[in-house]
Design a protein around this motif. Structure first.
Motif, short mmCIF file in Angstrom:
data_model
loop_
_atom_site.label_atom_id
_atom_site.label_comp_id
_atom_site.label_asym_id
_atom_site.label_seq_id
_atom_site.Cartn_x
_atom_site.Cartn_y
_atom_site.Cartn_z
N MET A 60 0.85 -1.20 0.00
CA MET A 60 0.00 0.00 0.00
C MET A 60 0.88 1.25 0.00
SD MET A 60 -2.61 -1.23 3.00
CE MET A 60 -3.04 0.43 3.45
N GLY A 61 1.89 1.24 0.84
CA GLY A 61 2.79 2.38 0.93
C GLY A 61 3.51 2.64 -0.38
N LEU A 114 -15.87 1.30 7.40
CA LEU A 114 -15.23 2.52 6.88
C LEU A 114 -13.86 2.21 6.29
CD1 LEU A 114 -16.15 4.97 9.79
CD2 LEU A 114 -17.23 4.81 7.53
N VAL A 115 -13.16 1.28 6.91
CA VAL A 115 -11.87 0.85 6.37
C VAL A 115 -12.07 0.24 4.98
CG1 VAL A 115 -9.82 -0.61 6.70
CG2 VAL A 115 -10.93 0.44 8.69
N ASN A 116 -13.07 -0.63 4.86
CA ASN A 116 -13.37 -1.26 3.56
C ASN A 116 -13.73 -0.21 2.51
OD1 ASN A 116 -13.24 -4.26 3.72
ND2 ASN A 116 -14.60 -3.90 5.45
N LEU A 117 -14.60 0.70 2.87
CA LEU A 117 -15.05 1.73 1.93
C LEU A 117 -13.89 2.58 1.44
CD1 LEU A 117 -17.53 3.09 0.60
CD2 LEU A 117 -17.64 4.58 2.60
N THR A 118 -13.05 3.05 2.36
CA THR A 118 -11.92 3.88 1.95
C THR A 118 -10.84 3.07 1.22
OG1 THR A 118 -10.93 3.71 4.16
CG2 THR A 118 -12.29 5.66 3.71
N ALA A 119 -10.74 1.78 1.51
CA ALA A 119 -9.78 0.92 0.78
C ALA A 119 -10.22 0.77 -0.68
CB ALA A 119 -9.66 -0.44 1.44
N LEU A 120 -11.50 0.52 -0.88
CA LEU A 120 -12.01 0.41 -2.25
C LEU A 120 -11.86 1.73 -2.99
CD1 LEU A 120 -15.19 -1.74 -1.56
CD2 LEU A 120 -13.10 -2.47 -2.75
N GLY A 121 -12.17 2.82 -2.31
CA GLY A 121 -11.98 4.14 -2.92
C GLY A 121 -10.53 4.40 -3.26
N THR A 122 -9.63 4.02 -2.36
CA THR A 122 -8.20 4.19 -2.61
C THR A 122 -7.77 3.42 -3.85
OG1 THR A 122 -7.69 4.57 -0.28
CG2 THR A 122 -5.89 3.76 -1.65
N GLY A 123 -8.18 2.16 -3.92
CA GLY A 123 -7.80 1.34 -5.08
C GLY A 123 -8.29 1.94 -6.39
N TYR A 124 -9.54 2.38 -6.40
CA TYR A 124 -10.12 2.98 -7.60
C TYR A 124 -9.39 4.26 -7.99
CZ TYR A 124 -13.42 5.49 -10.55
OH TYR A 124 -13.98 6.21 -11.57
N ALA A 133 -0.49 0.87 -9.15
CA ALA A 133 -0.81 1.27 -7.78
C ALA A 133 -2.21 0.77 -7.40
CB ALA A 133 -0.73 2.79 -7.63
N GLY A 134 -3.14 0.86 -8.32
CA GLY A 134 -4.49 0.34 -8.06
C GLY A 134 -4.48 -1.16 -7.84
N TYR A 135 -3.71 -1.87 -8.67
CA TYR A 135 -3.62 -3.33 -8.51
C TYR A 135 -2.98 -3.72 -7.18
CZ TYR A 135 -4.70 -3.66 -13.52
OH TYR A 135 -5.30 -3.57 -14.75
N LEU A 136 -2.04 -2.90 -6.71
CA LEU A 136 -1.37 -3.21 -5.44
C LEU A 136 -2.32 -3.13 -4.24
CD1 LEU A 136 2.07 -1.42 -5.95
CD2 LEU A 136 1.67 -3.89 -5.70
N ILE A 137 -3.46 -2.49 -4.40
CA ILE A 137 -4.43 -2.38 -3.31
C ILE A 137 -5.35 -3.61 -3.26
CG2 ILE A 137 -6.29 -0.93 -2.35
CD1 ILE A 137 -3.47 0.32 -2.21
N ILE A 138 -5.42 -4.37 -4.34
CA ILE A 138 -6.34 -5.53 -4.39
C ILE A 138 -6.07 -6.55 -3.28
CG2 ILE A 138 -7.07 -7.52 -5.78
CD1 ILE A 138 -6.83 -5.66 -8.26
N PRO A 139 -4.82 -7.00 -3.05
CA PRO A 139 -4.62 -7.97 -1.95
C PRO A 139 -5.08 -7.43 -0.60
CG PRO A 139 -2.68 -7.86 -3.35
CD PRO A 139 -3.59 -6.75 -3.79
N CYS A 141 -7.54 -5.28 -0.09
CA CYS A 141 -9.01 -5.35 -0.06
C CYS A 141 -9.48 -6.78 0.20
CB CYS A 141 -9.60 -4.82 -1.37
SG CYS A 141 -9.42 -3.03 -1.58
N LEU A 142 -8.82 -7.74 -0.40
CA LEU A 142 -9.19 -9.14 -0.17
C LEU A 142 -8.96 -9.54 1.29
CD1 LEU A 142 -7.78 -10.71 -3.46
CD2 LEU A 142 -10.18 -10.27 -2.89
N TRP A 143 -7.82 -9.16 1.84
CA TRP A 143 -7.52 -9.47 3.25
C TRP A 143 -8.51 -8.76 4.16
CZ3 TRP A 143 -4.86 -13.10 5.67
CH2 TRP A 143 -4.57 -12.94 7.02
N LEU A 144 -8.88 -7.52 3.83
CA LEU A 144 -9.89 -6.82 4.62
C LEU A 144 -11.21 -7.57 4.61
CD1 LEU A 144 -9.41 -3.03 3.82
CD2 LEU A 144 -9.10 -4.16 6.03
N GLY A 145 -11.54 -8.18 3.47
CA GLY A 145 -12.76 -8.99 3.41
C GLY A 145 -12.71 -10.13 4.41
#
Length: 171
Positions: A60-61, A114-124, A133-139, A141-145
């Motif tokens: 993410m960083g 809220l973490v999930n919502l902002t994570a999805l927004g971040t990825g998009y 950078a967007g693809y790097l957020i996918i794992p 989001c999956l772990w957050l699920g």
């Protein structure tokens, strides 16, 4: 010899600061309170959380660095994505004191939404600046699920294990 890319290194390390602090903060609660809770059989072992979160925070960083670099920092189109990302990281760090410190899985479950919502927004938003950078957020989001499902099941299966506020006052 090439120069060190300090901005990339700093962006990669920064999210881990809160992760490490959260791990230290939660250690005693994991050993005592969390160990007594009913948990699903499918939950990852406790030893997996540190390495997984470290790799997720690092990716993410690094993604935030790519967006900062390619989106002209806070003075360009990267401004909103980086603000959403920063909000996400702060919300993510806040989950640990809520769940382990306050020992409140119900509030933590609300907060992780809220973490999930902002994570999805971040990825998009990251994807719009730099697709990698967007693809790097996918794992993440999956772990957050998985983390959200685990939080839900722990809350559902342990509703009666947290003392009510009135019971604490009476003691």
């Amino acid at each position: 010899m090439s120069q060190m890319n300090w901005p990339a290194i700093g962006c990669t390390i920064l999210p881990n600061v809160g992760g490490v602090a959260g791990g230290i903060f939660a250690r005693k609660s994991v050993e005592n309170w969390y160990a007594t809770l009913k948990k699903p059989e499918w939950r990852p072992p406790n030893a997996a959380f540190g390495p997984v979160w470290t790799s997720l925070y690092s990716s993410m960083g690094y993604a935030s660095y790519l967006v900062y670099r390619d989106g002209d920092g806070f003075n360009g189109p990267a401004r909103l994505p980086l603000i959403v990302y920063g909000s996400n990281v702060l919300l993510n760090w806040a989950w640990t004191p809520i769940f382990f410190g306050a020992k409140d899985p119900q509030l933590a479950l609300a907060e992780i939404q809220l973490v999930n919502l902002t994570a999805l927004g971040t990825g998009y938003l990251f994807y719009k600046i730099n697709p990698i950078a967007g693809y790097l957020i996918i794992p993440y989001c999956l772990w957050l699920g998985l983390a959200t499902a685990l939080n839900y099941v722990i809350w559902r299966d342990n509703k009666d294990s947290k003392p009510k506020i009135t019971e604490v006052k009476e003691k």
